[in-house]
Design an enzyme around this catalytic site. Structure first.
Site, PDB file in Angstrom:
ATOM      1  N   CYS A  69       0.706  -1.143   0.180  1.00  0.00           N
ATOM      2  CA  CYS A  69       0.012  -0.167   0.087  1.00  0.00           C
ATOM      3  C   CYS A  69       0.853   1.400   0.213  1.00  0.00           C
ATOM      4  CB  CYS A  69      -0.822  -0.007   1.293  1.00  0.00           C
ATOM      5  SG  CYS A  69      -1.916  -1.450   1.519  1.00  0.00           S
ATOM      6  N   HIS A  73       0.663   4.940  -1.990  1.00  0.00           N
ATOM      7  CA  HIS A  73       0.224   6.246  -1.139  1.00  0.00           C
ATOM      8  C   HIS A  73       1.212   6.721  -0.237  1.00  0.00           C
ATOM      9  CE1 HIS A  73      -3.553   5.010  -2.764  1.00  0.00           C
ATOM     10  NE2 HIS A  73      -3.298   3.711  -2.396  1.00  0.00           N
ATOM     11  N   ARG A 112     -12.341  -1.272  -1.786  1.00  0.00           N
ATOM     12  CA  ARG A 112     -11.172  -0.464  -2.496  1.00  0.00           C
ATOM     13  C   ARG A 112      -9.769  -1.318  -2.135  1.00  0.00           C
ATOM     14  NH1 ARG A 112      -9.773   0.674  -6.360  1.00  0.00           N
ATOM     15  NH2 ARG A 112      -7.655   1.783  -6.686  1.00  0.00           N
ATOM     16  N   CYS A 116      -7.314  -2.548  -5.128  1.00  0.00           N
ATOM     17  CA  CYS A 116      -5.980  -2.456  -5.085  1.00  0.00           C
ATOM     18  C   CYS A 116      -5.178  -3.938  -5.326  1.00  0.00           C
ATOM     19  CB  CYS A 116      -5.327  -1.633  -3.868  1.00  0.00           C
ATOM     20  SG  CYS A 116      -5.832   0.241  -3.876  1.00  0.00           S
TER      21      CYS A 116
END
Length: 155
Positions: A69, A73, A112, A116
Site C-alpha cells: 500500500c 500511497h 477499495r 488495489c
C-alpha cells in the site's frame, strides 16, 4: 461488524457485508459524524495487536508487481497513475464509504482494498477479513484529526 451485532441484538437478520443495504447503513451512520475529527484510540492488547498487524499489512509487498500500500500511497502520493492522482495515506479513511465514478456507486474502504490487491496482481481477500479490518484500523488511526466527510468522492 457493530451494525450486524446491533441487528442481531434487536432480533433482525444480519446483513451481508458489502451488500447495498449494509453500505447504505454504514454511509448513513458514518455521515452522522461529518465534520468531526477521526479519533481512533489504540488501547489494550487486542487493539495493539490489530494495529500492528494492520501496519505490517500496509507495508507488506504483495502480488505480481511486488507493491505494498505504501508503494503508491506514501512513495508516489500526488503523482498520476493513468488519469488519477494517487491519494496520500493521511485522510483516506475519513472519506469512506465513498462514491467512486469508476464504480458508479458508493462503496466501502475494504472494497477499495480488494481493487488495489487485484491491480497489483495479489489475491483479494474477502470483505470483513481480519487482515482488511486490521488494515482499515491502522489507516484510520493514521487519519486522526482529519475531519470526517462521508460519502467522499473519487473519479
Amino acid at each position: 461488524m457493530r451494525l450486524n451485532s446491533c441487528r442481531v441484538e434487536n432480533h433482525l437478520q444480519p446483513l451481508k457485508y458489502g451488500s447495498g443495504s449494509m453500505i447504505a447503513l454504514d454511509t448513513y451512520f458514518t455521515s452522522l459524524s461529518n465534520g468531526m475529527p477521526v479519533d481512533i484510540k489504540v488501547q489494550g492488547p487486542g487493539a495493539v495487536k490489530a494495529f500492528e498487524e494492520g501496519k505490517a499489512n500496509y507495508f507488506m509487498k504483495r502480488g505480481q508487481l511486488n507493491f505494498s500500500c505504501a508503494t503508491c500511497h506514501v512513495a508516489y502520493a500526488g503523482k498520476y497513475l493513468r488519469a488519477q492522482i494517487i491519494s496520500p495515506l493521511l485522510g483516506q479513511s475519513a472519506h469512506y464509504p465513498t462514491y467512486r465514478a469508476a464504480w458508479g456507486a458508493v462503496n466501502t474502504f475494504e472494497k477499495r482494498f480488494q481493487g488495489c490487491d487485484k491491480k497489483v496482481g495479489a489475491m483479494p481477500q474477502k470483505l470483513e477479513s481480519v487482515n482488511y479490518r486490521n488494515l482499515e484500523y491502522f489507516m484510520s488511526y493514521i487519519s486522526n484529526g482529519i475531519k470526517i466527510n462521508v460519502p467522499g468522492y473519487r473519479p
